[in-house]
Design a protein around this motif. Structure first.
Motif, PDB file in Angstrom:
ATOM      1  N   ASP A  63       0.707  -1.319  -0.094  1.00  0.00           N
ATOM      2  CA  ASP A  63       0.041   0.231   0.009  1.00  0.00           C
ATOM      3  C   ASP A  63       0.709   1.077  -0.064  1.00  0.00           C
ATOM      4  O   ASP A  63       0.216   2.373   0.202  1.00  0.00           O
ATOM      5  N   ARG A  64       2.089   1.089   0.018  1.00  0.00           N
ATOM      6  CA  ARG A  64       2.934   2.246   0.048  1.00  0.00           C
ATOM      7  C   ARG A  64       4.452   1.831  -0.227  1.00  0.00           C
ATOM      8  O   ARG A  64       4.726   0.863  -0.550  1.00  0.00           O
ATOM      9  N   GLY A  65       5.360   2.988  -0.258  1.00  0.00           N
ATOM     10  CA  GLY A  65       6.633   2.647  -0.659  1.00  0.00           C
ATOM     11  C   GLY A  65       6.917   2.634  -2.182  1.00  0.00           C
ATOM     12  O   GLY A  65       5.983   2.432  -2.931  1.00  0.00           O
ATOM     13  N   ILE A  66       7.979   2.717  -2.574  1.00  0.00           N
ATOM     14  CA  ILE A  66       8.592   2.718  -3.832  1.00  0.00           C
ATOM     15  C   ILE A  66       8.305   1.697  -4.817  1.00  0.00           C
ATOM     16  O   ILE A  66       7.726   1.700  -5.894  1.00  0.00           O
ATOM     17  N   GLY A  67       8.377   0.432  -4.060  1.00  0.00           N
ATOM     18  CA  GLY A  67       7.960  -0.868  -4.838  1.00  0.00           C
ATOM     19  C   GLY A  67       6.672  -0.924  -5.306  1.00  0.00           C
ATOM     20  O   GLY A  67       6.138  -1.216  -6.391  1.00  0.00           O
ATOM     21  N   ALA A  68       5.621  -0.607  -4.377  1.00  0.00           N
ATOM     22  CA  ALA A  68       4.305  -0.347  -4.819  1.00  0.00           C
ATOM     23  C   ALA A  68       3.892   0.598  -5.797  1.00  0.00           C
ATOM     24  O   ALA A  68       3.119   0.138  -6.831  1.00  0.00           O
ATOM     25  N   TRP A  69       4.489   1.801  -5.660  1.00  0.00           N
ATOM     26  CA  TRP A  69       3.963   2.651  -6.826  1.00  0.00           C
ATOM     27  C   TRP A  69       4.591   2.329  -7.904  1.00  0.00           C
ATOM     28  O   TRP A  69       4.324   2.589  -9.096  1.00  0.00           O
ATOM     29  N   LYS A  70       5.929   1.879  -8.022  1.00  0.00           N
ATOM     30  CA  LYS A  70       6.471   1.358  -9.281  1.00  0.00           C
ATOM     31  C   LYS A  70       5.676   0.242 -10.066  1.00  0.00           C
ATOM     32  O   LYS A  70       5.541   0.363 -11.183  1.00  0.00           O
ATOM     33  N   GLN A 138       5.741 -13.325 -13.997  1.00  0.00           N
ATOM     34  CA  GLN A 138       6.250 -12.481 -14.945  1.00  0.00           C
ATOM     35  C   GLN A 138       6.592 -13.059 -16.443  1.00  0.00           C
ATOM     36  O   GLN A 138       6.675 -12.137 -17.340  1.00  0.00           O
ATOM     37  N   TRP A 139       7.072 -14.052 -16.315  1.00  0.00           N
ATOM     38  CA  TRP A 139       7.297 -14.624 -17.775  1.00  0.00           C
ATOM     39  C   TRP A 139       5.913 -14.576 -18.452  1.00  0.00           C
ATOM     40  O   TRP A 139       5.950 -14.508 -19.880  1.00  0.00           O
ATOM     41  N   ALA A 140       4.747 -14.941 -18.116  1.00  0.00           N
ATOM     42  CA  ALA A 140       3.558 -14.948 -18.678  1.00  0.00           C
ATOM     43  C   ALA A 140       3.293 -13.479 -19.080  1.00  0.00           C
ATOM     44  O   ALA A 140       2.523 -13.342 -20.301  1.00  0.00           O
ATOM     45  N   ILE A 141       3.507 -12.450 -18.460  1.00  0.00           N
ATOM     46  CA  ILE A 141       3.404 -11.092 -18.831  1.00  0.00           C
ATOM     47  C   ILE A 141       4.198 -10.735 -20.188  1.00  0.00           C
ATOM     48  O   ILE A 141       3.479 -10.165 -21.017  1.00  0.00           O
ATOM     49  N   TYR A 142       5.495 -11.212 -20.145  1.00  0.00           N
ATOM     50  CA  TYR A 142       6.314 -11.012 -21.199  1.00  0.00           C
ATOM     51  C   TYR A 142       5.697 -11.795 -22.385  1.00  0.00           C
ATOM     52  O   TYR A 142       5.905 -11.233 -23.524  1.00  0.00           O
ATOM     53  N   ILE A 176      -3.452 -10.767 -24.409  1.00  0.00           N
ATOM     54  CA  ILE A 176      -4.099 -10.089 -23.585  1.00  0.00           C
ATOM     55  C   ILE A 176      -4.658 -10.975 -22.462  1.00  0.00           C
ATOM     56  O   ILE A 176      -4.187 -10.831 -21.261  1.00  0.00           O
ATOM     57  N   LEU A 177      -4.943 -12.113 -22.628  1.00  0.00           N
ATOM     58  CA  LEU A 177      -5.487 -13.037 -21.728  1.00  0.00           C
ATOM     59  C   LEU A 177      -4.275 -13.494 -20.867  1.00  0.00           C
ATOM     60  O   LEU A 177      -4.328 -13.546 -19.704  1.00  0.00           O
ATOM     61  N   ILE A 178      -3.305 -13.956 -21.666  1.00  0.00           N
ATOM     62  CA  ILE A 178      -2.140 -14.316 -20.880  1.00  0.00           C
ATOM     63  C   ILE A 178      -1.279 -13.415 -19.991  1.00  0.00           C
ATOM     64  O   ILE A 178      -0.905 -13.616 -18.749  1.00  0.00           O
ATOM     65  N   MET A 179      -1.391 -12.194 -20.229  1.00  0.00           N
ATOM     66  CA  MET A 179      -0.646 -11.149 -19.643  1.00  0.00           C
ATOM     67  C   MET A 179      -1.669 -10.576 -18.574  1.00  0.00           C
ATOM     68  O   MET A 179      -0.899  -9.926 -17.474  1.00  0.00           O
ATOM     69  N   TYR A 180      -2.636 -10.515 -18.595  1.00  0.00           N
ATOM     70  CA  TYR A 180      -3.700  -9.774 -17.787  1.00  0.00           C
ATOM     71  C   TYR A 180      -3.662 -10.354 -16.193  1.00  0.00           C
ATOM     72  O   TYR A 180      -3.574  -9.401 -15.181  1.00  0.00           O
ATOM     73  N   TYR A 181      -3.967 -11.202 -16.344  1.00  0.00           N
ATOM     74  CA  TYR A 181      -4.530 -12.000 -14.904  1.00  0.00           C
ATOM     75  C   TYR A 181      -3.210 -12.067 -14.082  1.00  0.00           C
ATOM     76  O   TYR A 181      -3.369 -11.789 -12.706  1.00  0.00           O
ATOM     77  N   PRO A 182      -1.861 -12.378 -14.333  1.00  0.00           N
ATOM     78  CA  PRO A 182      -0.772 -12.187 -13.444  1.00  0.00           C
ATOM     79  C   PRO A 182      -0.770 -10.827 -12.984  1.00  0.00           C
ATOM     80  O   PRO A 182      -0.240 -10.524 -11.851  1.00  0.00           O
ATOM     81  N   ILE A 183      -0.834  -9.930 -13.845  1.00  0.00           N
ATOM     82  CA  ILE A 183      -0.761  -8.259 -13.282  1.00  0.00           C
ATOM     83  C   ILE A 183      -1.991  -8.247 -12.295  1.00  0.00           C
ATOM     84  O   ILE A 183      -1.555  -7.558 -11.014  1.00  0.00           O
ATOM     85  N   PHE A 184      -3.318  -8.713 -12.305  1.00  0.00           N
ATOM     86  CA  PHE A 184      -4.160  -8.441 -11.212  1.00  0.00           C
ATOM     87  C   PHE A 184      -3.739  -9.380 -10.006  1.00  0.00           C
ATOM     88  O   PHE A 184      -3.953  -8.837  -9.105  1.00  0.00           O
ATOM     89  N   ASN A 185      -2.990 -10.622 -10.173  1.00  0.00           N
ATOM     90  CA  ASN A 185      -2.518 -11.143  -9.030  1.00  0.00           C
ATOM     91  C   ASN A 185      -1.706 -10.387  -8.334  1.00  0.00           C
ATOM     92  O   ASN A 185      -1.611 -10.673  -7.054  1.00  0.00           O
ATOM     93  N   LEU A 186      -0.870  -9.779  -9.113  1.00  0.00           N
ATOM     94  CA  LEU A 186       0.412  -9.054  -8.365  1.00  0.00           C
ATOM     95  C   LEU A 186      -0.395  -7.622  -7.637  1.00  0.00           C
ATOM     96  O   LEU A 186       0.389  -7.211  -6.602  1.00  0.00           O
TER      97      LEU A 186
END
Length: 427
Positions: A63-70, A138-142, A176-186
Motif C-alpha cells: 500500500d505504500r513505498g517505492i515498490g508498490a508505486w513502481k 512475470q514470464w507470462a506477462i512477457y 491479452i488473456l495471458i498477460m492480464y491476470y498475472p498483473i491482477f494477481n500481483l
C-alpha cells in the motif's frame, strides 16, 4: 524447520502469527494471520495502527513505498496498451467497411469481439494457472505482451479477412488473456487497504489512452492505411500529426475522459470507511453496485433515447461513461464480499470476467437484430436505435433491481437470525 508461533493483540481478539501455508514466489507477502473469531465480515488486518506490536518481516511494504508505486505505474502503462487498442477498434471497423478489400463485409465486428472475449471467457482457466504456477507470473506477462505485438505486426501484412481475424483478433486477444491476470494477481499482493483505489487508477489508463487513440488511429488510417497503422500501434509510437473533428471520435474522447473520472471515483469511494451505527466500516459495496447500473439506465433512457443534438449525446456519454466505467472497479470489493477467503479473490474475479465475456458475445447478435434500417428524427432513438436503447436501459434497470432485492434479502435474513422482525435491523 520449527514453526514459531507468536500472539499479539488485535482489539479484543488474540491473533496467532505463523508462516502461511501457501505457495509463494521469491517476493512473497508477509506471513499469514489467523483470526479467531472474526470480528467482522471484512476485518482490516493490515492496518498497522491496530496492532499493539509491529512485526518486521523484512519485505517491501504494501500500500505504500517505492515498490508498490513502481508496480502501479507499470500496470497503469500495460493496461493502457491492453485495452486502449481493442476498445477503439470501432475506428478500424469504420475504415475497413468503406475501403477494399473488406468493404461491405458484415462480419468485421468479429475482429473486435475476439480482441476482448478471450480475456473474459478464458478468465477461469487463466486464474487457475496463475495461482498454480505463481513463479511464472512475470514470464507470462512477457509472453502475452510478445504475442500481442506479433499479432499486430502480422495484421499489417494480412491480405484477406481470415488472416485479419487470426492476427488482429485471435492473436491479440490471446496475448491479452495471458498477460492480464498475472498483473491482477500481483495487484492483490502489493495493495490491500488501497486495493480499490489502485484498481481504479489502473482501469483509468484505458480512458486516458481513449483521449487520443481515436484521433491518432483515424489520422494514421486515412494517411498511411491499416498496415502502417497496425505496425505503429504495435510499438506504441503514435504519430500525433493532427486531429480529426468527426463527431464519433469526439464522443469517444469525452467517453474516455468520463470513464477515467468514474473509475477513479468508484475505486476511491469503495475504500472509504464510514461511521455506521457503532462500527467503523467501509461503504457497503451493494450501494455502489446499485448506483452504477441505475445511473447508466437513466442516462440511456433519458439522454440517449431522446437525443437530437450533439449536446445531449455528450451529456449521455459523460454520465454513462462515469457510471458504467466504475462498475468493473468494484469487482475487487464484490469478490471479498462473496468470498471471505482473500486467497480466492482472484478466482471470484475471474468468474465475473467470464460472465462479462459471455455478455459480450451474446449482445453482439442481439444488437444486430434490434438495429432498425429506418431512420426518423421524430422517433425515440431516431428509430434506428430504438430497440437497442430500450434493451440496454431495461438491462441496466434489471441489474439495479437485483441489488435492491439482494439488499432486502440480506436484511430479512439477518433479522430472522436475530429472531426479530423486519422492522429496522441494520442491513
Amino acid at each position: 524447520m520449527a514453526t514459531i508461533t507468536k500472539t499479539v493483540e488485535f482489539g479484543q481478539y488474540p491473533l496467532q502469527v505463523r508462516p502461511a501455508p501457501v505457495r509463494v514466489r521469491s517476493t512473497k507477502r508477509p506471513e499469514g494471520i489467523v483470526l479467531a473469531p472474526p470480528p467482522s465480515r471484512e476485518p482490516s488486518l493490515q492496518s498497522s495502527d491496530q496492532y499493539s506490536e509491529k512485526i518486521d518481516t523484512g519485505l517491501p511494504p504494501v500500500d505504500r513505498g517505492i515498490g508498490a508505486w513502481k508496480f502501479l505505474f507499470a500496470a497503469f502503462m500495460i493496461e493502457g496498451f491492453i485495452f486502449g487498442f481493442p476498445i477503439n477498434y470501432g475506428v478500424f471497423q469504420s475504415y475497413y467497411s468503406t475501403h477494399p478489400p473488406y468493404a461491405g463485409n458484415n462480419n468485421l465486428s468479429t475482429i473486435g469481439t475476439f480482441g476482448t472475449c478471450f480475456y473474459y471467457l478464458g478468465a477461469p482457466i487463466a486464474t487457475y494457472l496463475v495461482r498454480r504456477y505463481q513463479r511464472w507470473q512475470q514470464w507470462a506477462i512477457y509472453i502475452g505482451f510478445t504475442i500481442s505485438i506479433i499479432g499486430l505486426f502480422a495484421a499489417g501484412s494480412a491480405k484477406d479477412f481470415g488472416s485479419l481475424v487470426a492476427t488482429q483478433g485471435l492473436a491479440f486477444g490471446i496475448g491479452i488473456l495471458i498477460m492480464y491476470y498475472p498483473i491482477f494477481n500481483l495487484l492483490n499482493e502489493w495493495f490491500i487497504e488501497r486495493r480499490g483505489l489502485a484498481l481504479g487508477v489502473i482501469c483509468a489508463s484505458t480512458g486516458i489512452t481513449g483521449l487520443f487513440y481515436p484521433f491518432v488511429l483515424e489520422v494514421l488510417l486515412n494517411r498511411y492505411g491499416p498496415a502502417t497503422t497496425l505496425r505503429v500501434s504495435a510499438i506504441a509510437l503514435l504519430l500525433l500529426c493532427g486531429m480529426s473533428s468527426t463527431i464519433g471520435a469526439l464522443l469517444l474522447v469525452v467517453y474516455s475522459f468520463a470513464q477515467i473520472l468514474g473509475q477513479m471515483a468508484f475505486g476511491y469511494v469503495s475504500d472509504l470507511r464510514i461511521k455506521r451505527f457503532w462500527m467503523n466500516e467501509r461503504v457497503p459495496v451493494e450501494i455502489l453496485v446499485f448506483i452504477s447500473p441505475f445511473i447508466s439506465a437513466v442516462s440511456i433512457l433519458a439522454l440517449w433515447g431522446p437525443a437530437r443534438s450533439l449536446a445531449m449525446l455528450i451529456a449521455f456519454v459523460i454520465f454513462y461513461g462515469a457510471s458504467s466505467g466504475g462498475f468493473a472497479v468494484l469487482w475487487a470489493r464484490m469478490s471479498t464480499t462473496l468470498n471471505e477467503n482473500p486467497a480466492l479473490a482472484l478466482t471470484t474475479f475471474s468468474y465475473f470476467a467470464c460472465m462479462k465475456g459471455i455478455g459480450n458475445v451474446v449482445t453482439g447478435p442481439i444488437s444486430s437484430a434490434l438495429l432498425s434500417s429506418q431512420i426518423s428524427r421524430d422517433e425515440y432513438g431516431i428509430g434506428k436505435f430504438k430497440g437497442i436503447v430500450a434493451f440496454s436501459g431495461a438491462a441496466m434497470l434489471g441489474s439495479a433491481a437485483v441489488m435492491v432485492f439482494w439488499g432486502i434479502g440480506k436484511r430479512v435474513i439477518r433479522c430472522m437470525r436475530r429472531k426479530g422482525e423486519f422492522c429496522g435491523c441494520p442491513a
